[in-house]
Design a protein around this motif. Sequence first.
Motif, mmCIF file in Angstrom:
data_model
loop_
_atom_site.group_PDB
_atom_site.id
_atom_site.type_symbol
_atom_site.label_atom_id
_atom_site.label_comp_id
_atom_site.label_asym_id
_atom_site.label_seq_id
_atom_site.Cartn_x
_atom_site.Cartn_y
_atom_site.Cartn_z
ATOM 1 N N LEU A 1 -81.373 -91.470 -13.748
ATOM 2 C CA LEU A 1 -82.437 -90.965 -12.866
ATOM 3 C C LEU A 1 -83.590 -90.339 -13.632
ATOM 4 O O LEU A 1 -83.453 -89.980 -14.812
ATOM 5 N N GLU A 2 -84.721 -90.252 -12.943
ATOM 6 C CA GLU A 2 -85.882 -89.496 -13.422
ATOM 7 C C GLU A 2 -85.812 -88.116 -12.758
ATOM 8 O O GLU A 2 -85.568 -88.047 -11.555
ATOM 9 N N VAL A 3 -86.055 -87.043 -13.497
ATOM 10 C CA VAL A 3 -86.016 -85.713 -12.860
ATOM 11 C C VAL A 3 -87.250 -85.480 -11.990
ATOM 12 O O VAL A 3 -87.214 -84.667 -11.062
ATOM 13 N N ILE B 1 -80.840 -89.681 -18.325
ATOM 14 C CA ILE B 1 -82.107 -89.197 -17.767
ATOM 15 C C ILE B 1 -83.248 -90.014 -18.373
ATOM 16 O O ILE B 1 -83.415 -90.049 -19.593
ATOM 17 N N ASP B 2 -84.007 -90.678 -17.516
ATOM 18 C CA ASP B 2 -85.160 -91.460 -17.939
ATOM 19 C C ASP B 2 -86.358 -90.504 -18.068
ATOM 20 O O ASP B 2 -86.931 -90.083 -17.073
ATOM 21 N N GLU B 3 -86.671 -90.164 -19.315
ATOM 22 C CA GLU B 3 -87.768 -89.228 -19.614
ATOM 23 C C GLU B 3 -89.012 -89.975 -20.092
ATOM 24 O O GLU B 3 -89.868 -89.391 -20.766
ATOM 25 N N VAL B 4 -89.110 -91.259 -19.750
ATOM 26 C CA VAL B 4 -90.219 -92.060 -20.267
ATOM 27 C C VAL B 4 -91.573 -91.467 -19.832
ATOM 28 O O VAL B 4 -92.517 -91.432 -20.619
ATOM 29 N N GLN B 5 -91.638 -90.979 -18.605
ATOM 30 C CA GLN B 5 -92.888 -90.379 -18.131
ATOM 31 C C GLN B 5 -92.903 -88.857 -18.245
ATOM 32 O O GLN B 5 -93.939 -88.251 -18.539
ATOM 33 N N THR B 6 -91.746 -88.238 -18.040
ATOM 34 C CA THR B 6 -91.670 -86.773 -18.005
ATOM 35 C C THR B 6 -91.493 -86.149 -19.398
ATOM 36 O O THR B 6 -91.602 -84.936 -19.538
ATOM 37 N N ASN C 1 -89.392 -100.070 -28.736
ATOM 38 C CA ASN C 1 -90.855 -100.149 -28.660
ATOM 39 C C ASN C 1 -91.455 -99.808 -27.302
ATOM 40 O O ASN C 1 -92.666 -99.862 -27.141
ATOM 41 N N SER C 2 -90.623 -99.513 -26.314
ATOM 42 C CA SER C 2 -91.165 -99.265 -24.970
ATOM 43 C C SER C 2 -90.127 -98.548 -24.126
ATOM 44 O O SER C 2 -88.951 -98.426 -24.522
ATOM 45 N N GLY C 3 -90.568 -98.136 -22.945
ATOM 46 C CA GLY C 3 -89.676 -97.472 -22.008
ATOM 47 C C GLY C 3 -88.601 -98.409 -21.489
ATOM 48 O O GLY C 3 -87.425 -98.039 -21.387
ATOM 49 N N ALA C 4 -89.022 -99.615 -21.144
ATOM 50 C CA ALA C 4 -88.054 -100.593 -20.625
ATOM 51 C C ALA C 4 -86.964 -100.850 -21.660
ATOM 52 O O ALA C 4 -85.779 -100.911 -21.323
ATOM 53 N N GLU C 5 -87.354 -100.981 -22.911
ATOM 54 C CA GLU C 5 -86.368 -101.235 -23.972
ATOM 55 C C GLU C 5 -85.443 -100.040 -24.169
ATOM 56 O O GLU C 5 -84.263 -100.218 -24.492
ATOM 57 N N ALA C 6 -85.967 -98.845 -24.032
ATOM 58 C CA ALA C 6 -85.119 -97.656 -24.171
ATOM 59 C C ALA C 6 -84.080 -97.641 -23.052
ATOM 60 O O ALA C 6 -82.900 -97.348 -23.285
ATOM 61 N N ASN C 7 -84.507 -97.986 -21.838
ATOM 62 C CA ASN C 7 -83.565 -98.014 -20.713
ATOM 63 C C ASN C 7 -82.576 -99.161 -20.838
ATOM 64 O O ASN C 7 -81.411 -99.040 -20.456
ATOM 65 N N GLU C 8 -83.057 -100.278 -21.346
ATOM 66 C CA GLU C 8 -82.188 -101.422 -21.622
ATOM 67 C C GLU C 8 -81.065 -100.974 -22.576
ATOM 68 O O GLU C 8 -79.886 -101.265 -22.352
ATOM 69 N N ALA D 1 -90.451 -92.757 -24.162
ATOM 70 C CA ALA D 1 -91.408 -93.747 -24.684
ATOM 71 C C ALA D 1 -92.832 -93.211 -24.516
ATOM 72 O O ALA D 1 -93.287 -92.427 -25.345
ATOM 73 N N LYS D 2 -93.470 -93.577 -23.421
ATOM 74 C CA LYS D 2 -94.899 -93.344 -23.196
ATOM 75 C C LYS D 2 -95.596 -92.379 -24.161
ATOM 76 O O LYS D 2 -96.376 -92.795 -24.998
ATOM 77 N N GLY D 3 -95.356 -91.081 -24.055
ATOM 78 C CA GLY D 3 -96.127 -90.114 -24.836
ATOM 79 C C GLY D 3 -95.700 -89.993 -26.296
ATOM 80 O O GLY D 3 -96.317 -89.267 -27.068
ATOM 81 N N SER E 1 -87.128 -95.302 -7.629
ATOM 82 C CA SER E 1 -87.130 -95.069 -9.080
ATOM 83 C C SER E 1 -87.952 -96.148 -9.770
ATOM 84 O O SER E 1 -88.250 -97.192 -9.173
ATOM 85 N N PHE E 2 -88.323 -95.881 -10.999
ATOM 86 C CA PHE E 2 -88.932 -96.916 -11.836
ATOM 87 C C PHE E 2 -88.369 -96.794 -13.246
ATOM 88 O O PHE E 2 -88.454 -95.742 -13.872
ATOM 89 N N HIS E 3 -87.791 -97.888 -13.737
ATOM 90 C CA HIS E 3 -87.198 -97.860 -15.075
ATOM 91 C C HIS E 3 -87.709 -98.954 -15.991
ATOM 92 O O HIS E 3 -87.287 -99.030 -17.140
ATOM 93 N N GLY E 4 -88.602 -99.827 -15.498
ATOM 94 C CA GLY E 4 -89.169 -100.837 -16.379
ATOM 95 C C GLY E 4 -89.088 -102.237 -15.819
ATOM 96 O O GLY E 4 -88.597 -102.446 -14.705
ATOM 97 N N ARG E 5 -89.529 -103.213 -16.619
ATOM 98 C CA ARG E 5 -89.726 -104.580 -16.119
ATOM 99 C C ARG E 5 -88.849 -105.632 -16.779
ATOM 100 O O ARG E 5 -88.967 -106.807 -16.456
ATOM 101 N N GLY F 1 -91.810 -90.755 -11.143
ATOM 102 C CA GLY F 1 -93.242 -90.883 -11.424
ATOM 103 C C GLY F 1 -93.906 -91.948 -10.577
ATOM 104 O O GLY F 1 -94.624 -91.640 -9.619
ATOM 105 N N GLU F 2 -93.644 -93.221 -10.917
ATOM 106 C CA GLU F 2 -94.268 -94.338 -10.188
ATOM 107 C C GLU F 2 -93.919 -94.269 -8.700
ATOM 108 O O GLU F 2 -94.711 -94.684 -7.856
ATOM 109 N N GLY F 3 -92.738 -93.745 -8.396
ATOM 110 C CA GLY F 3 -92.247 -93.720 -7.020
ATOM 111 C C GLY F 3 -92.888 -92.668 -6.132
ATOM 112 O O GLY F 3 -92.510 -92.534 -4.967
HETATM 113 C C1 LIG Z 1 -93.433 -96.368 -17.510
HETATM 114 C C2 LIG Z 1 -92.011 -96.106 -17.248
HETATM 115 C C3 LIG Z 1 -91.001 -96.968 -17.725
HETATM 116 C C4 LIG Z 1 -91.317 -98.267 -18.423
HETATM 117 O O1 LIG Z 1 -91.936 -98.091 -19.634
HETATM 118 P P1 LIG Z 1 -92.605 -99.350 -20.387
HETATM 119 O O2 LIG Z 1 -93.039 -98.782 -21.698
HETATM 120 O O3 LIG Z 1 -93.741 -99.815 -19.526
HETATM 121 O O4 LIG Z 1 -91.567 -100.403 -20.519
HETATM 122 C C5 LIG Z 1 -89.685 -96.598 -17.517
HETATM 123 N N1 LIG Z 1 -89.366 -95.467 -16.887
HETATM 124 C C6 LIG Z 1 -90.295 -94.615 -16.402
HETATM 125 C C7 LIG Z 1 -89.878 -93.354 -15.743
HETATM 126 C C8 LIG Z 1 -91.648 -94.908 -16.562
HETATM 127 O O5 LIG Z 1 -92.576 -94.083 -16.069
#
Ligand SMILES: *Cc1c(COP(=O)(O)O)cnc(C)c1O
Length: 381
Positions: free
Chosen positions: A173-175, A206-211, A93-100, A235-237, A121-125, A178-180
């Motif tokens: 890694l994120e290619v 590869i964390d593609e949550v934002q890209t 349901n979310s980016g954090a869960e996908a990375n989990e 996730a996101k988009g 890097s940013f991978h979630g909470r 984003g947040e960083g």
């Molecule tokens: C936003 C983001 C996440 C976290 O996604 P959530 O849906 O807020 O849990 C993880 N990785 C990257 C690269 C993000 O930009």
Amino acid sequence: MSSLFPTYARWNIEVDQAKGTILTATNGKEYLDFTAGIAVCNLGHCHETVVKAVQEQTEKLWHVSNLFHIPLQEEVATKLVAHSDGNYVFFCNSGAEANEAAIKLARKYTGKTKILTFKQSFHGRTFGSMSATGQEKIHEGFGPLLQEFSYLEYNNLSSVKAAMDENVAAVMLEVIQGEGGVNPGEASFIKGVEALCKEQDVLLIIDEVQTGVGRTGKPFGYQHYDISPDIITVAKGLGNGFPVGALIGKEKLVEAFGPGSHGSTFGGNPLAMAAAIATLNIALEDSFLAEVSEKGAYLVQQLEEKLGNVPFVKEVRGKGLMVGIECDGSVGDIVGDLREQGLLILVAGPTVIRILPPLTVTKEEIDKAVEMIAKACLVTN
Ligand SMILES: *Cc1c(COP(=O)(O)O)cnc(C)c1O
């Protein structure tokens, strides 16, 4: 008096409704939205096709649980697999869960424990994804973190070489971070990391949550680099605003995620799948992606032209419609002033302006935003 935990520093805007790139506040004020819900509403707000798909699904079926076969999940998964290097999909349901899920899968498949990630890097909470995140401010007060994560220097291949040993399960890694700070990975670095992973039998995540989902002008950001990751997280988009996440993994991983190994009550919910398939059918079209690349190049070119001589501006960078402006000082006031003037943009760290318009943004809207940003940066000078 709010009854909400104050976990977010919120803007002083209440949005009543939104369409395309335009938000309308409850007080009637209109905003040009170059944040897209933080890279979520990639097709613009309330895209007709997605609205219709979700509306129709609400009349048919909301939820049954993953005890059932869900044809819509198969449809979305087939689409994701067709446009990536993966072979199997797990929905959440979310980016954090996908990375989990990625962290769990990497440990289970390899039987190893260490995960290498990067500073900024940013991978979630969640606990795992927060532990994967290479930013102290995000860890503060929550320790001890999940063990066995190392935070290496991004774009520094020797830091990865030095950290590789027989206990490493994966590099994540994120290619483009984003947040960083909208930091694009250099081709030699990304390719080098892939080669090291192959050499050492380490998984590349590869964390593609934002890209992902067209943001950079390709279905997934890694596709700019001629690499083939083992796991991709999205996730996101993916649902254009409907909460949905996914892990896409290679064939060899299939047995590590066998029956009972991992799960999610809501993962792959029919409403989320209806939103996702409608979104992907548009966002992964070649002609749509070509327009994203073209508009992204136009945005960068316009920003460089209008900001080139402004000493406060150090660099414009990014790919597709994920663009950062590195400045010589704090950008908080600029972003706040622009918000007052009706343009919504983001920051990525203290000195970087981050621009993430809907992928459906028009050139006229880009022109308008660039003009406003240029004016604001000039005044700051
Ligand atoms: C936003 C983001 C996440 C976290 O996604 P959530 O849906 O807020 O849990 C993880 N990785 C990257 C690269 C993000 O930009």
